[in-house]
Scaffold this motif. Structure first.
Motif, PDB file in Angstrom:
ATOM      1  N   ASP A  61       0.853  -1.189   0.000  1.00  0.00           N
ATOM      2  CA  ASP A  61       0.000   0.000   0.000  1.00  0.00           C
ATOM      3  C   ASP A  61       0.887   1.235   0.000  1.00  0.00           C
ATOM      4  O   ASP A  61       1.816   1.323   0.797  1.00  0.00           O
ATOM      5  N   LYS A  62       0.594   2.168  -0.893  1.00  0.00           N
ATOM      6  CA  LYS A  62       1.401   3.391  -0.956  1.00  0.00           C
ATOM      7  C   LYS A  62       0.844   4.498  -0.076  1.00  0.00           C
ATOM      8  O   LYS A  62       1.468   5.550   0.066  1.00  0.00           O
ATOM      9  N   ASP A  63      -0.314   4.262   0.532  1.00  0.00           N
ATOM     10  CA  ASP A  63      -0.947   5.237   1.414  1.00  0.00           C
ATOM     11  C   ASP A  63      -0.407   5.048   2.834  1.00  0.00           C
ATOM     12  O   ASP A  63      -0.574   3.986   3.437  1.00  0.00           O
ATOM     13  N   LYS A  64       0.226   6.074   3.385  1.00  0.00           N
ATOM     14  CA  LYS A  64       0.817   5.962   4.725  1.00  0.00           C
ATOM     15  C   LYS A  64      -0.235   5.766   5.812  1.00  0.00           C
ATOM     16  O   LYS A  64       0.066   5.208   6.868  1.00  0.00           O
ATOM     17  N   ASP A  65      -1.459   6.219   5.571  1.00  0.00           N
ATOM     18  CA  ASP A  65      -2.525   5.964   6.538  1.00  0.00           C
ATOM     19  C   ASP A  65      -2.778   4.462   6.660  1.00  0.00           C
ATOM     20  O   ASP A  65      -3.039   3.947   7.753  1.00  0.00           O
ATOM     21  N   ALA A  66      -2.714   3.758   5.530  1.00  0.00           N
ATOM     22  CA  ALA A  66      -2.937   2.314   5.548  1.00  0.00           C
ATOM     23  C   ALA A  66      -1.809   1.588   6.267  1.00  0.00           C
ATOM     24  O   ALA A  66      -2.043   0.565   6.930  1.00  0.00           O
ATOM     25  N   ILE A  67      -0.602   2.108   6.157  1.00  0.00           N
ATOM     26  CA  ILE A  67       0.548   1.454   6.796  1.00  0.00           C
ATOM     27  C   ILE A  67       0.375   1.406   8.315  1.00  0.00           C
ATOM     28  O   ILE A  67       0.893   0.512   8.990  1.00  0.00           O
ATOM     29  N   LYS A  68      -0.388   2.346   8.865  1.00  0.00           N
ATOM     30  CA  LYS A  68      -0.640   2.357  10.303  1.00  0.00           C
ATOM     31  C   LYS A  68      -1.455   1.141  10.747  1.00  0.00           C
ATOM     32  O   LYS A  68      -1.535   0.837  11.929  1.00  0.00           O
TER      33      LYS A  68
ATOM     34  N   SER B  29     -13.656  12.961  -2.084  1.00  0.00           N
ATOM     35  CA  SER B  29     -15.102  13.045  -2.239  1.00  0.00           C
ATOM     36  C   SER B  29     -15.525  14.474  -2.552  1.00  0.00           C
ATOM     37  O   SER B  29     -14.949  15.437  -2.040  1.00  0.00           O
ATOM     38  N   PHE B  30     -16.549  14.601  -3.388  1.00  0.00           N
ATOM     39  CA  PHE B  30     -17.095  15.915  -3.724  1.00  0.00           C
ATOM     40  C   PHE B  30     -18.166  16.343  -2.724  1.00  0.00           C
ATOM     41  O   PHE B  30     -18.734  17.427  -2.841  1.00  0.00           O
ATOM     42  N   ARG B  31     -18.414  15.527  -1.714  1.00  0.00           N
ATOM     43  CA  ARG B  31     -19.493  15.803  -0.772  1.00  0.00           C
ATOM     44  C   ARG B  31     -19.089  16.708   0.389  1.00  0.00           C
ATOM     45  O   ARG B  31     -19.900  17.026   1.238  1.00  0.00           O
ATOM     46  N   GLY B  32     -17.824  17.087   0.438  1.00  0.00           N
ATOM     47  CA  GLY B  32     -17.377  18.010   1.473  1.00  0.00           C
ATOM     48  C   GLY B  32     -16.354  18.951   0.882  1.00  0.00           C
ATOM     49  O   GLY B  32     -15.733  18.643  -0.138  1.00  0.00           O
ATOM     50  N   ASP B  33     -16.166  20.113   1.491  1.00  0.00           N
ATOM     51  CA  ASP B  33     -15.203  21.073   0.953  1.00  0.00           C
ATOM     52  C   ASP B  33     -13.823  20.798   1.529  1.00  0.00           C
ATOM     53  O   ASP B  33     -13.643  20.715   2.748  1.00  0.00           O
ATOM     54  N   ALA B  34     -12.848  20.641   0.646  1.00  0.00           N
ATOM     55  CA  ALA B  34     -11.487  20.310   1.050  1.00  0.00           C
ATOM     56  C   ALA B  34     -10.532  20.699  -0.065  1.00  0.00           C
ATOM     57  O   ALA B  34     -10.957  20.966  -1.191  1.00  0.00           O
ATOM     58  N   PRO B  35      -9.247  20.729   0.230  1.00  0.00           N
ATOM     59  CA  PRO B  35      -8.277  20.982  -0.841  1.00  0.00           C
ATOM     60  C   PRO B  35      -8.441  19.943  -1.953  1.00  0.00           C
ATOM     61  O   PRO B  35      -8.717  18.768  -1.685  1.00  0.00           O
ATOM     62  N   LEU B  36      -8.278  20.359  -3.177  1.00  0.00           N
ATOM     63  CA  LEU B  36      -8.410  19.474  -4.329  1.00  0.00           C
ATOM     64  C   LEU B  36      -7.124  18.654  -4.444  1.00  0.00           C
ATOM     65  O   LEU B  36      -6.207  19.009  -5.161  1.00  0.00           O
ATOM     66  N   ASP B  37      -7.069  17.555  -3.689  1.00  0.00           N
ATOM     67  CA  ASP B  37      -5.842  16.792  -3.515  1.00  0.00           C
ATOM     68  C   ASP B  37      -5.876  15.480  -4.298  1.00  0.00           C
ATOM     69  O   ASP B  37      -5.286  15.348  -5.356  1.00  0.00           O
ATOM     70  N   LEU B  38      -6.519  14.449  -3.735  1.00  0.00           N
ATOM     71  CA  LEU B  38      -6.718  13.141  -4.351  1.00  0.00           C
ATOM     72  C   LEU B  38      -5.445  12.299  -4.464  1.00  0.00           C
ATOM     73  O   LEU B  38      -5.391  11.339  -5.223  1.00  0.00           O
ATOM     74  N   ARG B  39      -4.411  12.627  -3.712  1.00  0.00           N
ATOM     75  CA  ARG B  39      -3.199  11.808  -3.730  1.00  0.00           C
ATOM     76  C   ARG B  39      -3.350  10.604  -2.811  1.00  0.00           C
ATOM     77  O   ARG B  39      -3.746  10.751  -1.660  1.00  0.00           O
ATOM     78  N   MET B  40      -3.009   9.433  -3.293  1.00  0.00           N
ATOM     79  CA  MET B  40      -2.940   8.258  -2.426  1.00  0.00           C
ATOM     80  C   MET B  40      -1.615   8.238  -1.677  1.00  0.00           C
ATOM     81  O   MET B  40      -1.551   7.845  -0.523  1.00  0.00           O
TER      82      MET B  40
ATOM     83  N   ARG C 192       3.974  12.544  -2.550  1.00  0.00           N
ATOM     84  CA  ARG C 192       4.055  13.137  -3.883  1.00  0.00           C
ATOM     85  C   ARG C 192       3.557  14.572  -3.832  1.00  0.00           C
ATOM     86  O   ARG C 192       2.678  14.913  -3.047  1.00  0.00           O
ATOM     87  N   VAL C 193       4.090  15.415  -4.692  1.00  0.00           N
ATOM     88  CA  VAL C 193       3.748  16.834  -4.682  1.00  0.00           C
ATOM     89  C   VAL C 193       2.549  17.133  -5.576  1.00  0.00           C
ATOM     90  O   VAL C 193       1.709  17.975  -5.255  1.00  0.00           O
ATOM     91  N   PHE C 194       2.438  16.441  -6.674  1.00  0.00           N
ATOM     92  CA  PHE C 194       1.433  16.711  -7.702  1.00  0.00           C
ATOM     93  C   PHE C 194       0.033  16.344  -7.225  1.00  0.00           C
ATOM     94  O   PHE C 194      -0.206  15.214  -6.785  1.00  0.00           O
ATOM     95  N   THR C 195      -0.910  17.294  -7.298  1.00  0.00           N
ATOM     96  CA  THR C 195      -2.275  17.077  -6.818  1.00  0.00           C
ATOM     97  C   THR C 195      -3.296  17.309  -7.931  1.00  0.00           C
ATOM     98  O   THR C 195      -2.955  17.750  -9.030  1.00  0.00           O
TER      99      THR C 195
END
Length: 309
Positions: free
Chosen positions: A58-65, A117-128, A132-135
């Protein structure tokens, strides 16, 4: 409770069907390419003996936890396209089974700040991979109109991809589009209100695929499977989008992701795989009631053939 024991991070989809599809050898070596909350991995470990091993990616650090405390388990923080290279570091050249659940996790969707998700307001990120810098904001604000059009047509299959791209370019000239709400506001007039959720979901899907290079990673992974699976080993894949499912089906049926058909002298299709599922397995009504996010899941299973077969 340890997070690795908490299925609220992500409910494993088609769990029993995946386990049956893997046809687990208790002493075997298995790979879970999309660890997430660890639901599939824990279930695989329950079927392994002390000699068995499970490698998860898994490349997502949240998952590594969510790492599982088990001597038979190895969690690798990397993209699954690097499966072969990473396994070689553990001196593993062949495995008995590979599982991939290609959907994003419930945790990623529910963590509003990550912009999946488009259901809440947040930075337009979407990085797994948050290293990585690119969003997604970079895609929306720097891609040319032609690049955006191709993106939304290829990855979202939007019939009005050109209009969406043109509208975004006009809006960003007026104001930088940096949040999920700002993007939705910019394009909300391009669809009927009763199908707006589906429209926004497709737009976000296309951006997520682009930001994370998902199609490239999937193709690299699928192309590496033949060299890693043992004869008789199983490839088990859950896909949620036609873009992914098409490539998986081609690989399992024709032996390549492009779907090119090669036949022997007798007219038999030349493929290193035997399809276990001619038609994909989908969630039962009971599972759909428990986990509505599983509704678009398609499970395909293939077994590596002996070249003499």
């Amino acid at each position: 409770m340890n997070r690795s024991e908490n299925n609220t991070y992500h409910i494993p989809v088609l769990l029993n069907e995946c386990l049956e599809g893997l046809n687990i050898n208790p002493d075997g070596i298995y790979v879970d390419l999309t660890f997430g909350g660890g639901g599939h991995s824990r279930a695989i470990l329950e079927r392994l003996s002390d000699k068995g091993q499970l490698f998860a990616f898994d490349k997502d650090k949240d998952a590594i936890k969510n790492a599982i405390d088990d001597d038979r388990f190895f969690l690798i923080n990397d993209d699954y396209s690097n499966m072969a290279k990473q396994l070689r570091l553990y001196r593993i050249t062949q495995v008995d089974g590979i599982l991939a659940d290609l959907g994003i996790s419930s945790h990623q969707i529910d963590d509003i700040e990550r912009g999946f998700s488009f259901r809440g307001d947040a930075p337009l990120d979407l990085r797994m991979d948050t290293d990585r810098v690119f969003t997604a904001a970079d895609v929306v604000n720097t891609y040319s109109e032609e690049e955006l059009k191709k993106l939304f047509f290829a990855y979202a299959e939007l019939p009005n991809a050109k209009q969406v791209a043109s509208t975004i370019c006009k809006k960003r000239n007026e104001q930088y589009i940096g949040t999920t709400n700002e993007l939705c506001e910019a394009i909300k007039g391009l669809t009927k209100p009763n199908v707006s959720n589906k429209f926004f979901a497709r737009v976000f899907q296309a951006l997520r695929i682009e930001v994370n290079h998902e199609i490239e990673s999937l193709e690299q992974m699928l192309n590496s499977v033949e060299g890693i699976l043992k004869v008789g080993g199983r490839l088990v894949v859950i896909s949620y989008e036609s873009l992914e499912d098409r490539r998986v089906k081609h690989l399992m049926r024709q032996g390549n992701i492009e779907g090119k058909v090669e036949k022997d002298f007798y007219g038999n299709i030349l493929s290193p795989y035997k399809e276990i599922t001619r038609k994909p397995i989908t969630p039962s009504e009971e599972e759909l009631k428990e986990n509505t996010r599983s509704r678009s899941a398609k499970l395909r299973i293939a077994e590596k053939k002996d070249k003499q077969d």
